[in-house]
Design an enzyme around this catalytic site. Sequence first.
Site, PDB file in Angstrom:
ATOM      1  N   ARG A  65       0.850  -1.185   0.000  1.00  0.00           N
ATOM      2  CA  ARG A  65       0.000   0.000   0.000  1.00  0.00           C
ATOM      3  C   ARG A  65       0.883   1.231   0.000  1.00  0.00           C
ATOM      4  O   ARG A  65       1.962   1.225   0.591  1.00  0.00           O
ATOM      5  CB  ARG A  65      -0.871   0.065   1.267  1.00  0.00           C
ATOM      6  CG  ARG A  65      -2.153  -0.718   1.218  1.00  0.00           C
ATOM      7  CD  ARG A  65      -3.187  -0.104   0.264  1.00  0.00           C
ATOM      8  NE  ARG A  65      -4.421  -0.864   0.228  1.00  0.00           N
ATOM      9  CZ  ARG A  65      -4.672  -1.920  -0.546  1.00  0.00           C
ATOM     10  NH1 ARG A  65      -3.757  -2.348  -1.390  1.00  0.00           N
ATOM     11  NH2 ARG A  65      -5.834  -2.545  -0.512  1.00  0.00           N
ATOM     12  N   GLU A 102      -2.100   7.945  -4.121  1.00  0.00           N
ATOM     13  CA  GLU A 102      -2.427   7.534  -5.492  1.00  0.00           C
ATOM     14  C   GLU A 102      -3.900   7.841  -5.804  1.00  0.00           C
ATOM     15  O   GLU A 102      -4.716   7.850  -4.891  1.00  0.00           O
ATOM     16  CB  GLU A 102      -2.126   6.039  -5.695  1.00  0.00           C
ATOM     17  CG  GLU A 102      -2.973   5.112  -4.834  1.00  0.00           C
ATOM     18  CD  GLU A 102      -2.574   3.647  -4.965  1.00  0.00           C
ATOM     19  OE1 GLU A 102      -1.399   3.310  -4.778  1.00  0.00           O
ATOM     20  OE2 GLU A 102      -3.481   2.842  -5.245  1.00  0.00           O
ATOM     21  N   HIS A 135      -0.999   0.294  -9.645  1.00  0.00           N
ATOM     22  CA  HIS A 135      -1.760  -0.546  -8.703  1.00  0.00           C
ATOM     23  C   HIS A 135      -2.512  -1.666  -9.446  1.00  0.00           C
ATOM     24  O   HIS A 135      -3.748  -1.724  -9.406  1.00  0.00           O
ATOM     25  CB  HIS A 135      -2.735   0.309  -7.878  1.00  0.00           C
ATOM     26  CG  HIS A 135      -3.132  -0.348  -6.585  1.00  0.00           C
ATOM     27  ND1 HIS A 135      -3.440   0.362  -5.451  1.00  0.00           N
ATOM     28  CD2 HIS A 135      -3.280  -1.657  -6.250  1.00  0.00           C
ATOM     29  CE1 HIS A 135      -3.767  -0.485  -4.475  1.00  0.00           C
ATOM     30  NE2 HIS A 135      -3.683  -1.717  -4.944  1.00  0.00           N
TER      31      HIS A 135
HETATM   32  C1  GLV Z   1      -5.360  -4.609  -3.786  1.00  0.00           C
HETATM   33  O1  GLV Z   1      -4.572  -3.746  -3.536  1.00  0.00           O
HETATM   34  C2  GLV Z   1      -6.054  -5.363  -2.799  1.00  0.00           C
HETATM   35  O2  GLV Z   1      -5.939  -5.065  -1.598  1.00  0.00           O
HETATM   36  O3  GLV Z   1      -6.768  -6.310  -3.171  1.00  0.00           O
END
Ligand code: GLV
Length: 328
Positions: A242, A271, A289
Site C-alpha cells: 500500500r 495515489e 496498482h
Molecule cells: C489490492 O490492492 C487489494 O488489496 O486487493
Amino acid sequence: MTQRKPAILVARAIFPSVIERLREHFDVTSNDDDAIWSPDDLASRLQGKAGILTTGAERVGAELLAACPDLRIAANMAVGYNNFDLAAMTERGVQATNTPDVLTETTADFGFALMMATARRMAESEHYLRAGLWKRWRYDMFAGAEVHGSTLGILGMGRIGQGIARRGALGFGMKVIYHNRSRLDAATEVACGATYVSKAELLQQADHLVLVLPYSPSSHHAIGAAELAQMKPTATLTNIARGGIVDDAALAVALRERRIAAAGLDVFEGEPQLNPELLTVPNVVLTPHIASATLPTRQAMADLAADNLIAFLTTGRALTPLNTPTGR
Ligand code: GLV
C-alpha cells in the site's frame, strides 16, 4: 405478497455479469459509468441501502456510517481494507468483508515480476530503446542485479508474501529471509524455504526487499530514510502493499543519490497522484496498482464480494468476514 428485495449500491463499475447476478437478489444501484463520487455523493446514494460493494478506494468510516444508518454490510473487492474503519463498523453493527485467497497467486506473480523488472532494469532500458538511443552493444549496458541465488527479503509474510517466498526459494534458488509481526510456524517456514530475521537484519541482508504488509497507522512509513539507509547500495525495493508504507519522498532521494540501486512501485502515497520526484528518477519501475489485475482474478474478486453480500443479506453469515459486528 412478494417481499421487497434489499437495496444495495455498487460503488464502481464491475463485470456486468456480476451486476446481473446481484439483481437476482437485490434492488441494485450500479455505477456503470465508473464515476468517482465525493464522500457526500456516496453518502447520499447510500441512503436506504443495506449493502455496498466497495473497491479499496471508497472510505467507509465513522462519518459515512453515521450518515447511512440502514447500512448492514460493506463488501470490499480487495484483500486490503485500510479504507474501512473496522472498529467503527463493528460498533455500528456493520459487517465488513474482503476478498482473500482468490488473488494470492496472481498478486505473488506480479510481485515477483516487478522485483525482477526492477533488478534487471527493464523499464529504464525500454525507455532508452524507445527514445532511439540504442546504437550499439556495450559490455555493461543496463547491467542489473542478479536475481537467482541472491537474497530475497520479504516484509509482511501473509499469504501473498508466502507465495513470493515460494517462487524465490523453489524457482530461483534464492535465500529467502522474512520479517513479520508474528513468526510463521516451522512447517510453513519450511514450505516457503524462508528464515525469520529481525527487521534490521532484513534491511541489511536483502538483495531484493519486497513489501507485502498491510497498511495501518503502525506500518505508516515503515520504510523511510532511516530504513533505506540500512539497505545495501546494490539492493532493490519493491512495494506491492500500500502507499504510505514507504515514505515516497525519502525513497526518491535514495534513488537519485543511488543509496539503493532501484525500486519497483505498484502503490503510492496519495495515489493516483504520484510524488513528482518519482517521475524524474530513472531507476524506478512504476505501475498503476495492478498487482491483482488479471481478468480471471478480478472476476473471482468481484464474485466473492458479491457472494459476501448475498450470503450476509440472505443468511446473516458472510463468507469472508473481517469483523463480528456488535452494535446493532
Ligand atoms: C489490492 O490492492 C487489494 O488489496 O486487493
